[in-house]
Design an enzyme around this catalytic site. Structure first.
Site, PDB file in Angstrom:
ATOM      1  N   GLU A   1       0.829  -3.183  -8.687  1.00 46.63           N
ATOM      2  CA  GLU A   1       1.696  -2.077  -8.281  1.00 46.63           C
ATOM      3  C   GLU A   1       2.892  -1.956  -9.224  1.00 46.63           C
ATOM      4  O   GLU A   1       3.540  -2.948  -9.562  1.00 46.63           O
ATOM      5  CB  GLU A   1       2.195  -2.319  -6.851  1.00 46.63           C
ATOM      6  CG  GLU A   1       3.179  -1.290  -6.334  1.00 46.63           C
ATOM      7  CD  GLU A   1       3.814  -1.702  -5.012  1.00 46.63           C
ATOM      8  OE1 GLU A   1       4.341  -0.813  -4.327  1.00 46.63           O
ATOM      9  OE2 GLU A   1       3.773  -2.910  -4.671  1.00 46.63           O
TER      10      GLU A   1
ATOM     11  N   LYS B   1       0.552   6.747  -2.489  1.00 47.33           N
ATOM     12  CA  LYS B   1       0.737   5.918  -1.300  1.00 47.33           C
ATOM     13  C   LYS B   1       1.044   6.806  -0.097  1.00 47.33           C
ATOM     14  O   LYS B   1       2.024   7.566  -0.107  1.00 47.33           O
ATOM     15  CB  LYS B   1       1.870   4.926  -1.534  1.00 47.33           C
ATOM     16  CG  LYS B   1       2.040   3.861  -0.466  1.00 47.33           C
ATOM     17  CD  LYS B   1       3.111   2.856  -0.898  1.00 47.33           C
ATOM     18  CE  LYS B   1       3.232   1.709   0.085  1.00 47.33           C
ATOM     19  NZ  LYS B   1       4.268   0.740  -0.372  1.00 47.33           N
TER      20      LYS B   1
ATOM     21  N   CYS C   1       0.283  -1.859  -1.912  1.00 51.80           N
ATOM     22  CA  CYS C   1       1.200  -2.777  -1.233  1.00 51.80           C
ATOM     23  C   CYS C   1       0.863  -2.883   0.255  1.00 51.80           C
ATOM     24  O   CYS C   1      -0.249  -3.243   0.614  1.00 51.80           O
ATOM     25  CB  CYS C   1       2.642  -2.362  -1.479  1.00 51.80           C
ATOM     26  SG  CYS C   1       3.850  -3.634  -1.052  1.00 51.80           S
TER      27      CYS C   1
END
Length: 257
Positions: free
Chosen positions: A28, A87, A132
């Site tokens: 990430e 995300k 994440c």
């Protein structure tokens, strides 16, 4: 930043040390600059991998033409951008400010949630990226598997845990997602625990924390649709309801006796 070429050179060097691979997964925000504004730097770096690594998943922030900012995973094939996933669940108060707190909580960067999950087509294999702590939300993985994902990815940077056990707790969700979806899961972190998990939830490869290294594994994509994938939250609600029913029955028996 003048450090971006240096960071890319280091990551490319590590990737090249793995030899010939089908897919490389970078962590990430491994590129600490917004794309596509800085895409030329990434394309130049990936060009040196031509002939050894066809597909590379790159974690980096993304800026849209309208000015919205996202935390994203990009798939490059032969140094060409193929697809990306934004995300969909930014971390509240860390990556984004909830609506009720706007005007009272200020952040230098306020990220926008992605509109929907996306799968990344790496050749003939569809990858489902979880950025994440998206790893913690089964419904995101379910949506990716329903969209055709045959391998799950989790790219993360766990430095915000400050060396505590939080990184290991975050890791524990990886086997759970692999078992629920019956998909292999590759977890790539820049400051955390990097592992490869098979479709049965077994950790089959691991990199030592805090050590720059490459983990190379063979992966067998899966197209299996589990009961949990087909039913989603309904399955969990039914199981929870049955558990409560049996618990209530035991309590009633105790009172009657």
């Amino acid at each position: 930043s003048t450090r971006i070429p240096e960071i890319l050179d280091r990551v490319v060097e590590l990737t090249r040390s793995a030899g010939r691979v089908d897919v490389a997964v970078w962590p990430e925000n491994v590129v600490p600059a917004f794309l596509p504004a800085n895409e030329a730097l990434v394309v130049d770096a990936l060009g040196s991998l031509l002939g050894t690594t066809r597909n590379v998943v790159v974690g980096a922030p993304r800026s849209s033409p309208g000015g919205a900012l996202f935390n994203s995973a990009f798939l490059y094939s032969n140094a060409n951008l193929v697809a990306f996933h934004d995300k969909v669940h930014p971390v509240p108060f860390t990556e984004s400010v909830p609506e009720f707190a706007r005007g009272r909580w200020h952040r230098a960067v306020d990220l926008t949630a992605g509109a929907d999950v996306s799968v990344l087509p790496a050749g003939n294999t569809l990858l489902g990226p979880l950025i994440c702590y998206e790893l913690l939300f089964a419904e995101i993985a379910i949506a990716q598997v329903r969209a055709g994902a045959e391998v799950l990815l989790n790219i993360s940077h766990d430095g915000y845990f400050g060396g505590t056990w939080g990184a290991n707790q975050h890791l524990l969700a990886a086997p759970l997602r692999a078992i629920e979806m019956r998909r292999p899961l590759l977890r790539s972190t820049s400051d955390g625990v990097t592992v490869a998990v098979d479709h049965a939830g077994r950790i089959v490869g691991r990199v030592r924390a805090k050590e720059p290294a490459v983990l190379t594994v063979d992966v067998w994509p899966s197209q299996r649709q589990t009961l949990f994938v087909r039913t989603g939250r309904s399955f969990a609600l039914v199981v929870s309801g049955l558990a409560l029913l049996f618990a209530s029955t035991d309590v009633l028996r105790t009172f009657r006796t």
